[in-house]
Design an enzyme around this catalytic site. Sequence first.
Site, PDB file in Angstrom:
ATOM      1  N   GLU B 196      -8.302 -34.791 -62.470  1.00  0.00           N
ATOM      2  CA  GLU B 196      -9.383 -33.947 -61.940  1.00  0.00           C
ATOM      3  C   GLU B 196     -10.701 -34.712 -61.902  1.00  0.00           C
ATOM      4  OE1 GLU B 196      -6.699 -32.575 -63.764  1.00  0.00           O
ATOM      5  OE2 GLU B 196      -6.322 -32.058 -61.679  1.00  0.00           O
ATOM      6  N   ASN B 280      -1.657 -35.856 -59.240  1.00  0.00           N
ATOM      7  CA  ASN B 280      -2.291 -35.637 -57.941  1.00  0.00           C
ATOM      8  C   ASN B 280      -3.212 -36.790 -57.544  1.00  0.00           C
ATOM      9  OD1 ASN B 280      -4.003 -34.341 -60.179  1.00  0.00           O
ATOM     10  ND2 ASN B 280      -5.456 -34.564 -58.518  1.00  0.00           N
ATOM     11  N   ASP B 322      -2.780 -29.945 -55.483  1.00  0.00           N
ATOM     12  CA  ASP B 322      -2.746 -30.385 -56.877  1.00  0.00           C
ATOM     13  C   ASP B 322      -1.349 -30.235 -57.454  1.00  0.00           C
ATOM     14  OD1 ASP B 322      -3.627 -31.293 -59.406  1.00  0.00           O
ATOM     15  OD2 ASP B 322      -3.842 -29.235 -60.100  1.00  0.00           O
TER      16      ASP B 322
END
Lengths: 207, 598
Positions: B196, B280, B322
């Site tokens: 992230e 991701n 994601d």
Amino acid sequence: MTLPAALSCKREERSFRVAPPFVEMPEAIPYNNRVRPGPFATTTPSTSQPVSVERLSHEPFGRQYLINAQALSDGQTLYGAFNCSGCHANGGGGMGPPLLDNKWFYGAEPEQVYVSILEGRPNGMPSYRGRIPDYQMWELVGYVLSLSGQASPNAAAGRSEHMTTALPPNSTPREKPEVVPQPTTGPATGKTATQPTTTSQPRQNGQ
Amino acid sequence: MYRFSKFRAWVGGALGIFLPLLNSTSLSAAEPAGDDGQWTMATKDYGNVRFSGLDQINTQNAKSLKLSWTFSTGVFRGQEAAPLVVGNTMYVVTPFPNYLYALDLNKPGTVKWKYDPKAEAAAKGEACCDWVNRGAAYAEGRIFYNTLDANTVAVDAASGKEIWKTKIGDINKGETITMAPMTVKGKVYVGISGGEFGVRGRLTCVSAADGKILWRAYSCGPDKDCLIGPRFHPFYDSDKGTDLGVKTWPPGHWKIGGGTIWGFLSYDPETNLLFYGMGNPGSWNPDLRPGDNKWSCGCFARDADTGEAVWYYQWSPHDEFDHDGINECMLLELKVDGPDKPARKVLVHPGRTGYMYVLDRATGQVLSADPFTRITASKGVDLKSGRSITNEEKRPRIGKVIRDVQPASPGAKDWQPSAYSPRTGLLYVPHQNLTCDYEAVEANYIAGTPYLGVNERMYAGPGGYRGKFMAWDPVARKEVWGIKENFPVWSGTVVTAGDVAFYGTMDRHFKCVNAKTGEVLWDFETDSGIIGQPVTFKGPDGKQYVAVLAGVGGWAGAIVAGQLDPRDPSAALGFVNAVKDLPDHTKPGDKLYVFALP
């Protein structure tokens, strides 16, 4: 006739931009803050009013941002652009604590929120020192406080530009901020908050 | 039964590597072949099978299981770790501050020692999904584990003294570690979290002896950084070519390209290959990174000694939602070619994308990919090209809200590890039933801050239940039974030779089920929701025990662990919207529970 005239007159006095405060400069000075060098006085390109330390200490400077619609709206955009939203979501929190409730670890005075953003906080709030022009830092302060209804509802942002999530700040109920300790999870000092305990007493099956 | 004997032979091979290294304190000859009653790595075995040969607890007597002892760690955050059992000692890693406790099994619950790695507090703000840790690994008298502030430590298993500590990543870039390392033949393999934050994923190989970094294999960038060379033979054409880790990105974007490694690794001693999945690609918003974004969201097979890539398969090229590819790769031998043909060595991956992938372990060819939940995010997997088929209707675009994307970002199944029983031939898969609304927005890369560009809110998929514990037949390629749960089943599972499986729920139930039928045999209410990995072991008294940590948290339980505000549906990257009522069902917890028959 006189009453409306007096009101509109008052409205004309309202400032559309707020003056930035003094800020101590870091080693690496962001170019857009270094307009007029000199001790204890600085300015940003968007205004030309230098602010002295004296003024900051005598005047509740940060409050100006809580009643200024332009600042709060800019603050909302900056909140996304500087990735505050990634950690605090739209106020409900995530990697960082919620900002739309009444609980504050470091205080909800504009100056305290300003310091949270400028210097960062030990449990993972990054320091934005040198990354955000100072007046934008204050716009962020205003927007952050508007999330818990601390800003004037007349100035706070309405509908967000994005998918509906939390209530827009102009309709968020005003919380009474209180300063609370960090939840006990083995705090920053690395000491255990709770002494480990053991039971070897067989307990009745809980169902 | 053919499956069982095959399995034995294979596990025996795996054990051969590390048995001689163990303390021989509690190894008993009476154990079923392939199980010494210990639990020396989070995954139980190199193949991520999580099958225990212990059979004292069975479908008949499981209903009389009783609490034997408990231990409070003092850390009230998401407990995702698997406790280890080595000889007469149990080792428990806590969430940040990542204490390691050694508990004496001769005097249940007594602390032998506690080790504090003195992890940096700032790491807490850089960890996407609570301050979790997924456990440790044991070899040659040492415990190896990772800390949230991106260090790997080796601790003396007897004394609790730190032997070495190696910095693997930099929290100022958003690099943290939550995964359990794996150790093989004097090497410790460590991933990195921070998908992230635009962290550039890599696998780091550290020398078990002194903590020196031996090599790094990146998940994006030039071939030489990714240790892609002459030995690399991917099965599908789209993975062939030079420097695809650069060319499948906009210029330079691979530097913040993600592909982090935070799930479990597996290892095949026969071929000396490591298998693991990548997370991701950098920026959730796919519009910002046109291309396949290699080598994110796929699976690498690598030489365990040199790190050289051998094959690669991409679960989701150009990931849109994601859907990290990090879920466990289970190494099994299955009769997928028909009952009369020999069993194939396969890799089974219950994907975040919602497909149950069965790959040929030698080549990376996809043999089957069947949906195990409702899927709207994609339209299947084309077995000819190996590619996932995009659903154009659900493609994220800047400024557009896409509704009902299932699986939502945590996928049909997240990190929570499955188990496989060679006795029943079934996989046991804890997972969730979540869909979401998804809006792509602009994203700015600022080191140490999230690099997302998505607004999301999740909610329960059709049926209203949010989780499920499922038995899946990987040969017949279908679900055999399933237990619907109110909340996502975020705990791992273990299945045993007594034909029982254990799992926990976020609303505080620890359950034992009949592995054949799915009948719930026993149900114990804990203080806090369970998201940990249950384990089973043989105590010094010769009895079979079952242990699990209870303490809700992780991404799914962040609303409770982090006291998030349910008025914002986008809190915890949108997960809060799906579990707004969780605080009514559980408080945070810090407790280890150990059960046995009376």
